[in-house]
Design a protein around this motif. Sequence first.
Motif, mmCIF file in Angstrom:
data_model
loop_
_atom_site.group_PDB
_atom_site.id
_atom_site.type_symbol
_atom_site.label_atom_id
_atom_site.label_comp_id
_atom_site.label_asym_id
_atom_site.label_seq_id
_atom_site.Cartn_x
_atom_site.Cartn_y
_atom_site.Cartn_z
ATOM 1 N N SER A 105 0.849 -1.191 0.000
ATOM 2 C CA SER A 105 0.000 0.000 0.000
ATOM 3 C C SER A 105 0.884 1.240 0.000
ATOM 4 O O SER A 105 2.075 1.169 0.323
ATOM 5 N N GLU A 106 0.303 2.369 -0.353
ATOM 6 C CA GLU A 106 1.047 3.618 -0.362
ATOM 7 C C GLU A 106 1.568 3.952 1.024
ATOM 8 O O GLU A 106 2.698 4.435 1.178
ATOM 9 N N ALA A 145 4.488 8.307 -5.303
ATOM 10 C CA ALA A 145 3.094 7.878 -5.391
ATOM 11 C C ALA A 145 3.000 6.410 -5.765
ATOM 12 O O ALA A 145 3.984 5.790 -6.199
ATOM 13 N N THR A 146 1.816 5.866 -5.601
ATOM 14 C CA THR A 146 1.566 4.478 -5.976
ATOM 15 C C THR A 146 0.348 4.401 -6.889
ATOM 16 O O THR A 146 -0.513 5.278 -6.882
ATOM 17 N N ASN A 147 0.319 3.339 -7.673
ATOM 18 C CA ASN A 147 -0.845 3.037 -8.512
ATOM 19 C C ASN A 147 -1.207 1.572 -8.318
ATOM 20 O O ASN A 147 -0.399 0.760 -7.872
ATOM 21 N N PHE A 148 -2.425 1.245 -8.684
ATOM 22 C CA PHE A 148 -2.910 -0.112 -8.496
ATOM 23 C C PHE A 148 -2.305 -1.068 -9.516
ATOM 24 O O PHE A 148 -1.928 -0.670 -10.626
ATOM 25 N N ALA A 149 -2.213 -2.326 -9.149
ATOM 26 C CA ALA A 149 -1.757 -3.358 -10.077
ATOM 27 C C ALA A 149 -2.837 -3.639 -11.117
ATOM 28 O O ALA A 149 -4.027 -3.452 -10.870
ATOM 29 N N LEU A 199 9.883 2.427 -9.207
ATOM 30 C CA LEU A 199 10.450 1.838 -7.994
ATOM 31 C C LEU A 199 9.732 0.554 -7.592
ATOM 32 O O LEU A 199 10.031 -0.018 -6.547
ATOM 33 N N GLY A 200 8.789 0.112 -8.399
ATOM 34 C CA GLY A 200 8.105 -1.144 -8.140
ATOM 35 C C GLY A 200 8.932 -2.324 -8.633
ATOM 36 O O GLY A 200 10.042 -2.170 -9.137
ATOM 37 N N ARG A 277 0.853 -7.607 -10.928
ATOM 38 C CA ARG A 277 0.132 -8.112 -9.754
ATOM 39 C C ARG A 277 0.584 -7.436 -8.456
ATOM 40 O O ARG A 277 0.033 -7.711 -7.392
ATOM 41 N N SER A 278 1.584 -6.576 -8.539
ATOM 42 C CA SER A 278 2.109 -5.928 -7.333
ATOM 43 C C SER A 278 1.926 -4.414 -7.420
ATOM 44 O O SER A 278 1.649 -3.853 -8.481
ATOM 45 N N LEU A 279 2.104 -3.764 -6.292
ATOM 46 C CA LEU A 279 1.913 -2.323 -6.193
ATOM 47 C C LEU A 279 2.875 -1.579 -7.128
ATOM 48 O O LEU A 279 4.069 -1.860 -7.167
ATOM 49 N N ASP A 280 2.352 -0.628 -7.864
ATOM 50 C CA ASP A 280 3.159 0.236 -8.728
ATOM 51 C C ASP A 280 3.638 1.420 -7.892
ATOM 52 O O ASP A 280 2.841 2.085 -7.215
ATOM 53 N N ILE A 281 4.951 1.696 -7.927
ATOM 54 C CA ILE A 281 5.540 2.772 -7.111
ATOM 55 C C ILE A 281 6.365 3.665 -8.028
ATOM 56 O O ILE A 281 7.248 3.185 -8.735
ATOM 57 N N VAL A 282 6.074 4.953 -7.992
ATOM 58 C CA VAL A 282 6.794 5.887 -8.861
ATOM 59 C C VAL A 282 7.263 7.101 -8.068
ATOM 60 O O VAL A 282 6.617 7.543 -7.123
#
Length: 291
Positions: A105-106, A145-149, A199-200, A277-282
């Motif tokens: 999660s973020e 920030a994060t985005n959904f898988a 960064l994911g 399938r995993s959290l996207d992190i940018v």
Amino acid sequence: MKKLKSGIKIYSDHNGGTLQINSGVIHHTQQMPNEFIFRGEKFLQQYEPEAHLPKRDWRTLNPQEYKIINGDHKNKKDYNSVFTGELPENIRRLFNELDLGTATSEEEVFDKFRQNKEMVDEINISVNEFLQHISLAPFRFMSLATNFANSEIVSLDRRKLSEGQSIADLQFIGVHKDSSKDMTLHTAHRFGNRITFNLGKESRYLLVMNLSMRQAYNMIRKEIDLKENEVTNKNITSYFLKLFPDYPMLKIEHKPHHFYIAPTDNCFHDGSTLGSRSLDIVMIYLGKFLI
């Protein structure tokens, strides 16, 4: 499909990811919604009323198409180029030690940054040194920030989530252009670009049309009466996507610990995590970056 024009060029390093093209965009009501993933649970994507999405007919570019979009280092500017590349080894090592890939999660991502202050200080120093080498002007940190898988498109306005609403109620924006304060349609090219770090632990994608706002505006003016229809920085996306739904988009792979640089104020675009399938992190910085 409308013929690809020569416009914004794509520059990828030798270790770049896949590059694909499609046949344009479609209004979100015209295709089945995608299911994005959060903490292992699936949610149907909802969209803002005017949202247009890339068509799903992605394919490899043919030699002629590749020649049109491939960067040739002629008239290369921050506002007419997209770059992809791998972060320097020392920065990759530091982010690996931060172990962001285990976050779901973020808030967990933010916790890792808060709990590792010395490492984060070292990251900031190394990142600033890297950016100084590729920057034409002062730059600034924009966001972590994060985005959904498995999200077909990632951009949304979280501020529109009212009290009592859940993740399932989020409305995604669709293909769009960014807009800085005081920007007009005819000054969009002056506002620089952004660099985004992945960064994911899985690949993500930049979805982009290779047209500048000036090119898009000139195409629109040939189709409608501008005395009766005022085309502005705020509404040009809507006009263009309705008039030219068959202009192709490009799908550029953004690998883990790689970056992309794009003039997002000056082109129609979005991001995608489809297939992950995993959290996207940018992590994103704004400036005038050029490689």
